[in-house]
Design an enzyme around this catalytic site. Structure first.
Site, PDB file in Angstrom:
ATOM      1  N   HIS A   1       0.815  -1.096  -0.227  1.00 39.25           N
ATOM      2  CA  HIS A   1      -0.096   0.024  -0.186  1.00 39.25           C
ATOM      3  C   HIS A   1       0.942   1.422  -0.105  1.00 39.25           C
ATOM      4  CE1 HIS A   1      -3.976   1.866   1.422  1.00 39.25           C
ATOM      5  NE2 HIS A   1      -3.353   2.776   1.001  1.00 39.25           N
TER       6      HIS A   1
ATOM      7  N   HIS B   1       1.564   5.382  -1.953  1.00 42.89           N
ATOM      8  CA  HIS B   1       0.977   6.019  -2.995  1.00 42.89           C
ATOM      9  C   HIS B   1       2.336   6.842  -3.492  1.00 42.89           C
ATOM     10  CE1 HIS B   1      -3.243   6.120  -1.707  1.00 42.89           C
ATOM     11  NE2 HIS B   1      -2.465   5.825  -0.373  1.00 42.89           N
ATOM     12  N   LEU B   2       2.459   6.652  -4.987  1.00 42.76           N
ATOM     13  CA  LEU B   2       3.699   7.085  -5.583  1.00 42.76           C
ATOM     14  C   LEU B   2       3.499   8.472  -6.336  1.00 42.76           C
ATOM     15  CD1 LEU B   2       5.142   3.735  -7.438  1.00 42.76           C
ATOM     16  CD2 LEU B   2       6.134   5.085  -5.162  1.00 42.76           C
ATOM     17  N   ARG B   3       2.237   8.719  -6.555  1.00 45.22           N
ATOM     18  CA  ARG B   3       1.729  10.063  -6.763  1.00 45.22           C
ATOM     19  C   ARG B   3       2.048  10.410  -8.475  1.00 45.22           C
ATOM     20  NH1 ARG B   3      -1.306  10.374  -2.670  1.00 45.22           N
ATOM     21  NH2 ARG B   3      -0.507  11.392  -0.875  1.00 45.22           N
TER      22      ARG B   3
ATOM     23  N   ASN C   1      -4.935   6.410  -6.939  1.00 44.34           N
ATOM     24  CA  ASN C   1      -5.500   7.831  -6.869  1.00 44.34           C
ATOM     25  C   ASN C   1      -4.488   8.865  -7.356  1.00 44.34           C
ATOM     26  OD1 ASN C   1      -4.117   7.369  -4.712  1.00 44.34           O
ATOM     27  ND2 ASN C   1      -5.064   8.704  -3.328  1.00 44.34           N
TER      28      ASN C   1
ATOM     29  N   HIS D   1     -10.950   1.209   1.159  1.00 45.37           N
ATOM     30  CA  HIS D   1     -10.663   2.080   2.271  1.00 45.37           C
ATOM     31  C   HIS D   1     -11.975   2.197   3.044  1.00 45.37           C
ATOM     32  CE1 HIS D   1      -8.861   6.258   3.691  1.00 45.37           C
ATOM     33  NE2 HIS D   1     -10.243   6.287   4.063  1.00 45.37           N
TER      34      HIS D   1
ATOM     35  N   HIS E   1      -5.374  -0.571   5.886  1.00 50.20           N
ATOM     36  CA  HIS E   1      -5.244   0.318   6.975  1.00 50.20           C
ATOM     37  C   HIS E   1      -6.114  -0.280   8.182  1.00 50.20           C
ATOM     38  CE1 HIS E   1      -7.553   2.777   4.746  1.00 50.20           C
ATOM     39  NE2 HIS E   1      -6.471   3.395   3.854  1.00 50.20           N
TER      40      HIS E   1
ATOM     41  N   ASP F   1       1.169   2.532   3.850  1.00 47.07           N
ATOM     42  CA  ASP F   1       0.431   3.585   3.285  1.00 47.07           C
ATOM     43  C   ASP F   1       1.096   4.974   2.916  1.00 47.07           C
ATOM     44  OD1 ASP F   1      -1.998   5.066   2.254  1.00 47.07           O
ATOM     45  OD2 ASP F   1      -2.912   5.116   4.277  1.00 47.07           O
TER      46      ASP F   1
HETATM   47 ZN   LIG Z   1      -6.861   4.722   2.315  1.00 44.48          ZN
HETATM   48 ZN   LIG Z   2      -3.795   4.935   0.836  1.00 45.33          ZN
END
Ligand SMILES: [Zn+2]
Ligand SMILES: [Zn+2]
Length: 429
Positions: free
Chosen positions: A62, A64-66, A96, A181, A234, A307
């Protein structure tokens, strides 16, 4: 074919019930031999692991590499370098992004960028719904063809039970997990931290545990209804852990992950409006921390994931209610888990390896998580004796948003090997 010998370390490989001093030979990107005193004469490179611990490469499911979209916060390259420095040979990237990772082209782009960067592997997780709007299903099949490994609308909760049921039913064709989520947006409302005495003291709107619990329960029930694989991202609240435990006991195909911050910190870490303690779901109370730890110990919670959520300094400088959610985690995760859970007597070391390598590999059906002959040559070499202080200024990540700056920890990755190649090695500090 390049041959790398990792020599003299203690090999801990729970998938093969191994915990002893053994050398590991990698060749052609795979494990070519595991044994005592393998002859170094014919190898190209020797990695001396004397006094160190050798484990199947850590996997963070989990992250987020953006990229694409917020390359100012993180890129595939900077995120993969941070991952490698944290001992992760692979990460799963959340969808996302901007544009959202909801089609074949974006999945392919992320994979190509990761190969070009040459650090950790990246396995994209595709969006369940187009543009993460929670309405129409994205092209799950074509994303899987391009290399996606699971689906989620993370960043948002997929609030519609009917859309989620459709997604779960569709996922059965491919038998991939649907990751949620779990936060009911209506119950979260304006809440910006855990409901409780700290929120009251600070005059901040609360986000109750029930916002998570109702979605965890609902979606476990939908997993039972559809037969699909459902994964709770999470997990943060004590009763959510109980719900997962009960559904697992029923035989429903539910799994869960927990983050270091949710089993180390409580909502008191928000202190004096520290936006580096703002995340979704929020930090909870002491009983929740205990419950998440217990869930990790008894296997209710399968995996540990960071995360990792980079945000710029100036964004986190906003008033608490307006600051974005999330913290970086790739470069602190292993040390926090080792220090708090292993040295803290919650997990033995081989269970840590299961939670951080073997289990995420099985869950996402990735090669890795095991170091038998023929397995993928992804290896992490760890120094479990080193004491160090987390210093956000030394992160490879582009962002510094962590509540753990200045914390004393023990244990650190000293070398990260992907496909038989050393992609990162710690030289000094
Ligand atoms: Zn989340
Ligand atoms: Zn996340």
């Amino acid at each position: 074919m390049k041959r790398l010998l990792i020599r003299g370390g203690r090999l801990v490989d729970p998938a093969n019930t191994v915990d002893e001093k053994l050398d590991v030979l990698l060749s052609g990107g795979k494990v070519a031999g595991v044994g005592k005193a393998i002859d170094a004469a014919e190898v190209d490179e020797v990695l001396d692991a004397t006094g160190k611990v050798v484990v199947p490469g850590l996997i963070d499911m989990h992250v987020h590499l953006r990229e694409p979209g917020r390359e100012d916060e993180e890129t595939v390259e900077s995120g993969c370098r941070a991952a490698a420095a944290g001992g992760f040979t692979a990460v799963a990237a959340m969808p996302n992004t901007e544009p959202v990772t909801d089609d074949q082209a974006t999945v392919g782009y992320i994979i190509r960028e990761a190969i070009r960067a040459g650090y950790s592997r990246v396995y994209p997780i595709g969006a369940i719904t187009r543009e993460i709007k929670g309405e129409n299903l994205a092209e799950m099949g074509s994303m899987l063809d391009a290399g996606a490994v699971a689906f989620t609308d993370d960043g948002h909760c997929l609030a519609s039970a009917e859309v989620l049921r459709k997604a779960m039913t569709y996922s059965l064709i491919f038998d991939v997990p649907i990751i949620q989520h779990c936060e009911d947006p209506e119950l979260v409302g304006d809440g910006v931290m855990n409901s409780g005495i700290t929120a009251t003291r600070l005059g901040l709107a609360g986000n109750p545990c029930e916002a998570e619990e109702v979605i965890v329960y609902r979606d476990c029930a939908l997993a039972r209804l559809t037969g699909a694989r459902f994964h709770v991202a999470h997990i943060s609240a004590a009763r959510s852990v109980d719900i997962v435990r009960n559904f697992k006991a029923e035989g429903v195909r539910v799994t869960a992950e927990a983050t270091p911050h949710h089993f180390i910190l409580t909502d008191e870490a928000v202190g004096d409006f520290d936006t580096n303690a703002k995340m979704a779901p929020p930090l909870r109370g002491a009983a929740d921390v205990v419950a998440v730890r217990k869930g990790l110990a008894d296997g209710t919670i399968d995996c540990i994931a960071s995360d990792h959520a980079p945000h710029h300094y100036d964004e986190k400088e906003a008033a608490f209610a307006n600051a974005p959610n999330g913290i970086v985690g790739l470069e602190t995760s292993f040390a926090l888990v080792y220090t708090e859970l292993v040295l803290g007597g919650v997990l033995d070391f081989s269970t840590l390896v299961r939670r951080m390598s073997t289990a995420p590999a099985r869950l996402l059906k990735l090669p890795g998580g095991s170091l038998a002959v023929g397995d993928q040559g992804d290896v992490t070499v760890l120094d479990l004796d080193i004491n160090w202080t987390i210093d956000k200024h030394k992160f490879y990540s582009k962002c510094r948003n962590t509540p753990f700056h200045g914390r004393q920890v023990t244990g650190r990755a000293v070398a990260t090997v992907v496909g038989g190649r050393v992609v990162w090695r710690r030289d000094g500090d």
